[in-house]
Design an enzyme around this catalytic site. Structure first.
Site, PDB file in Angstrom:
ATOM      1  N   LYS A 218      29.258  77.524  14.603  1.00 49.35           N
ATOM      2  CA  LYS A 218      29.745  79.102  14.531  1.00 49.35           C
ATOM      3  C   LYS A 218      28.927  80.203  15.128  1.00 49.35           C
ATOM      4  O   LYS A 218      27.988  79.810  15.448  1.00 49.35           O
ATOM      5  CB  LYS A 218      30.222  79.182  13.084  1.00 49.35           C
ATOM      6  N   ARG A 252      31.273  70.021   6.844  1.00 51.71           N
ATOM      7  CA  ARG A 252      32.404  69.864   7.971  1.00 51.71           C
ATOM      8  C   ARG A 252      31.898  70.090   9.183  1.00 51.71           C
ATOM      9  O   ARG A 252      31.159  71.144   9.569  1.00 51.71           O
ATOM     10  CB  ARG A 252      33.354  70.901   7.685  1.00 51.71           C
TER      11      ARG A 252
END
Length: 270
Positions: A218, A252
Site C-alpha cells: 500500500k 492479507r
C-alpha cells in the site's frame, strides 16, 4: 464448526493471499484477468502456504471505475470454483449483495466487505447464512476517501466505529463469533493515521474479534520507504510481521511465500 472457525482458534496467524481479477487494482491490476493466469495464481499461492484466498472483482483504490454486478460475477465466480477445487478457504472481497448471494451458493467461507455491509441488501444476505464476515473501517467512499481524511483520535474513533457496527450486525442475528474486524489501513487515512493504528494495534484486542490486517504494497509502505509498488515487497512483509506480533490474526498479502516464511520464523522463536 467450520474449517475457518477451527483455524481461527489456533495461535498462529493465517496468511490470506490476494487475487484481484481486475484490470485496475493498484498493485496487480491486469495480471490475473484471464482464467488461466488467475487459476495459476490461485494454485501458486496455495502451494506457497496461503490458507485463505481472497478473491476480488472490483478495485477499491481511489478513483477506480465502478463495475456492474454481472461484470463482477463473471470475474469472481470461476475463481471461487477454482479455489474451492484446490481445497482453499475462500474469501470474497465484495460490497454487492447480489455477488454475496451468488458466492454463498458456492459455499464460500468468508465475505470481506470494505463497506461493512452497508450497501442495500448486503446485511440481509449474510444474516441469513452462517458465513464469516469481515467488517472494515473506512472514512468516506473508496473513490474519494483519501482527499482529506481527518480524526481527533484515529485509534479511538476506528475502534468505536467497529464496535458500533458489530452491535448492528448482532441486532440482525449475526453472532459475534462470525465477525472479523479490519481497521482499514489506507481507507480514509493519512500515513500518520496508519502509523498510529499500527503502533496501537494491540489495543484492538478489547473488541474480542479476530483482527485482519492488510497493508501489502500500500501507499503507506511506499511513503515510508520512498519505493514504487514493485519495490514494496520487503517492507510489506516486515509490516505484516509487526502486525502479527501485535495481535493480527489474518494477514492479507500479495507476497504469500515470503510472508509464510516470516511467520514460520516468528512462530519458531515464540
Amino acid at each position: 464448526m467450520s474449517k475457518l472457525a477451527k483455524l481461527l482458534q489456533r495461535p498462529e496467524p493465517l496468511v490470506m493471499g490476494i487475487l484481484n481479477t481486475t484490470p485496475d487494482s493498484f498493485s496487480d491490476g491486469g495480471q490475473f484477468v484471464d482464467k488461466a493466469s488467475a487459476e495459476a495464481r490461485v494454485k501458486s499461492m496455495i502451494e506457497a502456504g496461503a490458507e485463505i484466498i481472497d478473491i476480488g472483482g472490483e478495485s477499491t483504490r481511489p478513483g477506480a471505475t465502478e463495475v456492474s454486478v454481472q461484470q463482477e460475477l463473471d470475474r469472481v465466480l470461476p475463481m471461487i470454483e477454482c479455489a474451492k477445487q484446490n481445497d482453499a478457504i475462500v474469501s470474497v472481497d465484495t460490497s454487492k449483495a447480489e455477488v454475496m448471494q451468488e458466492a454463498l451458493k458456492l459455499e464460500v467461507d468468508l465475505i470481506n466487505d470494505v463497506r461493512s455491509f452497508t450497501a442495500p441488501g448486503a446485511l440481509k444476505v449474510v444474516s441469513s447464512s452462517d458465513v464469516h464476515i469481515c467488517i472494515m473501517h473506512m472514512q468516506g467512499e473508496p473513490r474519494t476517501m483519501q482527499q482529506n481524511p481527518q480524526y481527533d483520535n484515529v485509534v479511538t474513533e476506528v475502534q468505536e466505529a467497529l464496535i458500533k457496527r458489530i452491535a448492528e450486525c448482532e441486532e440482525k442475528g449475526i453472532s459475534k463469533n462470525r465477525i472479523i474486524i479490519d481497521p482499514g489501513f489506507g481507507f480514509g487515512k493519512t500515513l500518520e493515521h496508519n502509523c498510529q493504528l499500527m503502533k496501537q494495534l494491540e489495543s484492538f484486542r478489547i473488541i474480542d474479534c479476530p483482527l485482519l490486517v492488510g497493508v501489502s504494497r500500500k501507499t503507506m509502505i511506499g511513503q515510508i520507504l520512498d519505493k514504487d509498488i514493485a519495490e514494496r515487497g520487503l517492507g510489506s512483509v516486515v509490516a505484516a510481521t509487526y502486525a502479527a506480533l501485535n495481535g493480527a490474526k489474518i494477514l492479507r498479502v500479495h507476497d504469500v511465500e515470503e510472508t509464510v516464511q516470516a511467520m514460520r520464523i516468528i512462530n519458531a522463536f515464540q
